[in-house]
Design an enzyme around this catalytic site. Structure first.
Site, PDB file in Angstrom:
ATOM      1  N   HIS A  36       0.829  -1.218   0.000  1.00 56.75           N
ATOM      2  CA  HIS A  36       0.000   0.000   0.000  1.00 56.75           C
ATOM      3  C   HIS A  36       0.859   1.262   0.000  1.00 56.75           C
ATOM      4  O   HIS A  36       0.503   2.255   0.624  1.00 56.75           O
ATOM      5  CB  HIS A  36      -0.980   0.002   1.184  1.00 56.75           C
ATOM      6  CG  HIS A  36      -2.095  -1.004   1.010  1.00 56.75           C
ATOM      7  ND1 HIS A  36      -3.160  -0.788   0.168  1.00 56.75           N
ATOM      8  CD2 HIS A  36      -2.267  -2.232   1.550  1.00 56.75           C
ATOM      9  CE1 HIS A  36      -3.955  -1.840   0.204  1.00 56.75           C
ATOM     10  NE2 HIS A  36      -3.435  -2.742   1.024  1.00 56.75           N
ATOM     11  N   GLY A 124      -5.181 -12.503  -5.273  1.00 59.28           N
ATOM     12  CA  GLY A 124      -4.230 -11.462  -4.881  1.00 59.28           C
ATOM     13  C   GLY A 124      -2.840 -11.668  -5.449  1.00 59.28           C
ATOM     14  O   GLY A 124      -1.884 -11.076  -4.968  1.00 59.28           O
ATOM     15  N   SER A 128      -4.975 -10.088 -12.941  1.00 55.48           N
ATOM     16  CA  SER A 128      -5.439  -9.067 -13.885  1.00 55.48           C
ATOM     17  C   SER A 128      -4.256  -8.343 -14.530  1.00 55.48           C
ATOM     18  O   SER A 128      -4.244  -8.126 -15.742  1.00 55.48           O
ATOM     19  CB  SER A 128      -6.385  -8.074 -13.205  1.00 55.48           C
ATOM     20  OG  SER A 128      -5.796  -7.526 -12.064  1.00 55.48           O
ATOM     21  N   GLU A 160      -6.416  -0.341 -16.178  1.00 54.16           N
ATOM     22  CA  GLU A 160      -7.117  -0.826 -14.987  1.00 54.16           C
ATOM     23  C   GLU A 160      -7.812   0.329 -14.253  1.00 54.16           C
ATOM     24  O   GLU A 160      -8.942   0.199 -13.798  1.00 54.16           O
ATOM     25  CB  GLU A 160      -6.103  -1.526 -14.065  1.00 54.16           C
ATOM     26  CG  GLU A 160      -6.738  -2.057 -12.819  1.00 54.16           C
ATOM     27  CD  GLU A 160      -6.544  -3.549 -12.615  1.00 54.16           C
ATOM     28  OE1 GLU A 160      -5.821  -4.200 -13.375  1.00 54.16           O
ATOM     29  OE2 GLU A 160      -7.147  -4.064 -11.655  1.00 54.16           O
ATOM     30  N   ASP A 172       1.704  -3.892  -9.557  1.00 57.33           N
ATOM     31  CA  ASP A 172       1.386  -5.199 -10.135  1.00 57.33           C
ATOM     32  C   ASP A 172       1.781  -5.271 -11.609  1.00 57.33           C
ATOM     33  O   ASP A 172       2.372  -6.243 -12.073  1.00 57.33           O
ATOM     34  CB  ASP A 172      -0.113  -5.493  -9.985  1.00 57.33           C
ATOM     35  CG  ASP A 172      -0.558  -5.419  -8.535  1.00 57.33           C
ATOM     36  OD1 ASP A 172       0.315  -5.440  -7.646  1.00 57.33           O
ATOM     37  OD2 ASP A 172      -1.774  -5.327  -8.296  1.00 57.33           O
ATOM     38  N   TYR A 219     -10.174  -1.078  -0.705  1.00 62.94           N
ATOM     39  CA  TYR A 219      -8.954  -0.529  -1.316  1.00 62.94           C
ATOM     40  C   TYR A 219      -9.185   0.939  -1.683  1.00 62.94           C
ATOM     41  O   TYR A 219      -8.379   1.819  -1.346  1.00 62.94           O
ATOM     42  CB  TYR A 219      -8.594  -1.350  -2.552  1.00 62.94           C
ATOM     43  CG  TYR A 219      -7.290  -0.967  -3.192  1.00 62.94           C
ATOM     44  CD1 TYR A 219      -6.104  -1.564  -2.791  1.00 62.94           C
ATOM     45  CD2 TYR A 219      -7.227  -0.020  -4.206  1.00 62.94           C
ATOM     46  CE1 TYR A 219      -4.888  -1.216  -3.372  1.00 62.94           C
ATOM     47  CE2 TYR A 219      -6.022   0.342  -4.792  1.00 62.94           C
ATOM     48  CZ  TYR A 219      -4.863  -0.275  -4.376  1.00 62.94           C
ATOM     49  OH  TYR A 219      -3.659   0.076  -4.952  1.00 62.94           O
TER      50      TYR A 219
END
Ligand code: GLA
Length: 380
Positions: A36, A124, A128, A160, A172, A219
């Site tokens: 995060h 997780g 994607s 995204e 990611d 999130y």
């Protein structure tokens, strides 16, 4: 060629006949530490893993309408390039990438596309991002467009954010794109920079096998809380450009709600931990497990993104011989935990944990031993 690439090729032939022109793949990821912090201008240290998504493509004749198949079953879905809309399906990821390419002024022809993946979705591990980057890489290669791994990842992040509607950071997609075998990726997000750091250890991934329903809304809430914490700090110190560069004194001194202060404290402390880990790895030392544990505690207590299942998993792992550290990885609220230690200790943990987890939690988890692998690549 990886087995998912062979699968994508097979699905392609079954769905569309003939052979694809290009097959490319990209990797799932595990974040070692630095959670995060990407959307707060911080630093993180993920690895790409041996779970991949492969995309096989060929240009179609005629209209700018693409046909897509995933997994060889479920038939063929069509996407009209002139009318791309979000469908809340897996096709939103390639659609989002097409939307970016078309938005950049490219005249993308209709494509036949087949996908195969062994990145578990919803757990997780960034299935994607692996799909977005594999698709972008395949299409860019097919059309002879430039390939800059960082720029391609950022394009996929925008897909995204703008098309799929998840306000994610870039970690990611950068992992899926820039991964390197035997290396963790030291990522800086403001400005974006990716530097490989030698990392030859194995890591045990434990998937709590919970639904991801909470993850998206919680999130977005954290992103907003961090934005207001930054705003509060900037009222006193306008030179602070992101939470990651704030000092703990600035966080503690600014007028903000307790919940925002806890989010900000996590971000500042987590970035310091990442820097310590990078120094240790660069000096040839093993991953400092105590920093993984401190990261988990901060995510649990200050960021409120752990869960009973993740806390149970981390506590269980830390009680096993030879396990030197464990933490949740990725966004949290379910998803995966990771454990650090010698391979034999990881294997023993993978053996003993599932039955105990099922007894305590009520359903079975999944486990995999992984290590740092390559990101996006051409396949065969
Ligand atoms: C998700 C997001 C990433 C990052 C992590 C938490 O995986 O997609 O951008 O914010 O959560 O570190």
């Amino acid at each position: 060629m990886s087995s998912v690439a062979a699968d994508a090729r097979r699905h392609f032939t079954k769905s569309f006949g003939g052979e694809p022109t290009v097959v490319a793949s990209a990797a799932g990821r595990v974040n070692l530490i630095g959670e995060h912090v990407d959307y707060n201008g911080g630093v993180a240290l993920p690895i790409a893993i041996q779970r991949r998504t492969a995309v096989a493509v060929r240009v179609r004749d005629g209209a700018r309408v693409s046909r897509l198949n995933s997994g060889g079953t479920g038939g063929v879905l069509t996407l009209d390039h002139a009318a791309l809309v979000r469908r809340r399906k897996w096709t939103d990821y390639p659609s989002g990438v097409l939307d970016q390419l078309i938005g950049a002024g490219l005249d993308v022809p209709g494509l036949d596309v087949a996908v195969a993946s062994d990145v578990p979705s919803g757990s997780g591990l960034s299935s994607s991002a692996a799909l977005e980057v594999a698709f972008d890489f395949a299409v860019r290669s097919l059309l002879g467009l430039s390939i800059d791994r960082v720029a391609m990842a950022l394009e996929c992040q925008q897909a995204e954010r703008q098309f799929v509607g998840v306000p994610c950071g870039a970690m990611d997609q950068l992992s899926a794109s820039c991964g390197q075998q035997g290396h963790a990726l030291h990522m800086q997000f403001d400005p974006v920079n990716v530097r490989p750091v030698p990392f030859r250890e194995s890591v045990l991934v434990i998937d709590t096998a919970l639904s991801r329903s909470l993850r998206v809304s919680a999130y977005a809430e954290r992103v907003a809380e961090c934005a207001s914490a930054l705003e509060a700090i900037r009222r006193d110190a306008p030179e602070v450009s992101s939470l990651a560069v704030a000092t703990m004194a600035q966080v503690d001194g600014a007028a903000m709600r307790d919940v925002e202060r806890r989010r900000a404290r996590h971000v500042v402390a987590e970035c310091a931990r990442v820097r310590q880990v990078v120094l240790a790895l660069a000096a040839g030392e093993p991953f400092p497990g105590d920093l993984a544990v401190a990261s988990h505690e901060s995510l649990r207590d200050d960021y409120d993104c752990s869960s009973r299942e993740l806390d149970w998993t981390v506590a269980y792992a830390l009680r096993q011989p030879g396990i030197k550290g464990a933490r949740l990885t990725g966004a949290g609220w379910g998803g995966c935990a990771i454990a650090f230690g010698e391979v034999s200790a990881l294997q023993a943990l993978a053996k003993s944990l599932p039955a105990e987890y099922e007894k305590a939690i009520g359903h079975a988890p999944h486990t995999w031993v992984v290590s740092a692998d390559d990101g996006a690549r051409m396949e065969g």
